[in-house]
Design a protein around this motif. Sequence first.
Motif, PDB file in Angstrom:
ATOM      1  N   THR A  18       0.825  -1.217   0.000  1.00 59.25           N
ATOM      2  CA  THR A  18       0.000   0.000   0.000  1.00 59.25           C
ATOM      3  C   THR A  18       0.855   1.261   0.000  1.00 59.25           C
ATOM      4  O   THR A  18       1.950   1.297   0.549  1.00 59.25           O
ATOM      5  CB  THR A  18      -0.927   0.054   1.234  1.00 59.25           C
ATOM      6  OG1 THR A  18      -0.135  -0.026   2.439  1.00 59.25           O
ATOM      7  CG2 THR A  18      -1.947  -1.072   1.222  1.00 59.25           C
ATOM      8  N   ILE A  25      -8.218   0.471   1.856  1.00 56.52           N
ATOM      9  CA  ILE A  25      -7.694  -0.693   2.569  1.00 56.52           C
ATOM     10  C   ILE A  25      -8.751  -1.385   3.433  1.00 56.52           C
ATOM     11  O   ILE A  25      -8.793  -2.625   3.502  1.00 56.52           O
ATOM     12  CB  ILE A  25      -6.434  -0.331   3.404  1.00 56.52           C
ATOM     13  CG1 ILE A  25      -5.758  -1.597   3.916  1.00 56.52           C
ATOM     14  CG2 ILE A  25      -6.754   0.648   4.508  1.00 56.52           C
ATOM     15  CD1 ILE A  25      -5.264  -2.548   2.848  1.00 56.52           C
ATOM     16  N   VAL A  45      -0.114  -6.415   5.231  1.00 54.40           N
ATOM     17  CA  VAL A  45      -0.106  -5.106   4.591  1.00 54.40           C
ATOM     18  C   VAL A  45       1.307  -4.540   4.674  1.00 54.40           C
ATOM     19  O   VAL A  45       1.839  -4.338   5.769  1.00 54.40           O
ATOM     20  CB  VAL A  45      -1.103  -4.143   5.264  1.00 54.40           C
ATOM     21  CG1 VAL A  45      -1.062  -2.765   4.584  1.00 54.40           C
ATOM     22  CG2 VAL A  45      -2.517  -4.719   5.220  1.00 54.40           C
ATOM     23  N   VAL A  58      -5.107   0.562   9.161  1.00 54.55           N
ATOM     24  CA  VAL A  58      -4.714  -0.850   9.313  1.00 54.55           C
ATOM     25  C   VAL A  58      -4.677  -1.233  10.793  1.00 54.55           C
ATOM     26  O   VAL A  58      -5.107  -2.330  11.178  1.00 54.55           O
ATOM     27  CB  VAL A  58      -3.352  -1.116   8.638  1.00 54.55           C
ATOM     28  CG1 VAL A  58      -2.899  -2.557   8.896  1.00 54.55           C
ATOM     29  CG2 VAL A  58      -3.434  -0.856   7.131  1.00 54.55           C
ATOM     30  N   ALA A 102      -4.162  -2.999  -3.628  1.00 52.29           N
ATOM     31  CA  ALA A 102      -5.144  -2.479  -2.674  1.00 52.29           C
ATOM     32  C   ALA A 102      -6.099  -1.476  -3.305  1.00 52.29           C
ATOM     33  O   ALA A 102      -7.003  -0.978  -2.633  1.00 52.29           O
ATOM     34  CB  ALA A 102      -4.414  -1.815  -1.496  1.00 52.29           C
TER      35      ALA A 102
END
Length: 213
Positions: A18, A25, A45, A58, A102
């Motif tokens: 990402t 996300i 991630v 996240v 993503a």
Amino acid sequence: MGEENKSEANKYSVIVPTYNERLNIALIVYLIFKHLRDVDFEVIVVDDGSPDGTQDIVKQLQQLYGEDRILLRARPKKLGLGTAYAHGLKHASGNFVVIMDADLSHHPKYLPSFIKKQMDTGASIVTGTRYVKGGGVHGWNLMRKLTSRGANVLAHTLLWPGVSDLTGSFRLYKKSVLEDLISSCVSKGYVFQMEMIVRASRKGHHIEEVKGS
């Protein structure tokens, strides 16, 4: 061993690089969990220092799904796609690895078909192709589509890898195969995907294709 038991014995590590994907996300993670309900998996991630707060989102997802299911493996800055996969691979506990973007150009609804194809054929790599009936890339403008198509035609002319979509980045690998390929590749960025699949073909790995967008 039956198909059901084989599926239960496997674990899939989904690596998602990402950069400024704060708005995408959470949705991509939700969709992965929605479509892989009966599969043992983790999402890794690899964020390259996004200034938009991607990592904060996240961390919230980790609280929701658990830090054992959502792994944040951040890097300080943009260091290239190939090294992002290599970084994620170091933390992968699955025996299979999925790589996907993503930005929602790869829809997680196709993941079960990747897994089924691998189980049915024993393939080392299952790659998603945009060049089958009904395939396409959501959100891509004409120039990007032409560039991708042109790169694939050029590569086919020069390299004959036997795969219709060399530049795609939606793939399922046996972990050991991905480790071997990444250690061999020298390209970075967009060309990295092409080199990976060409090297895999030349090494004699079994490659299958499914609709991937």
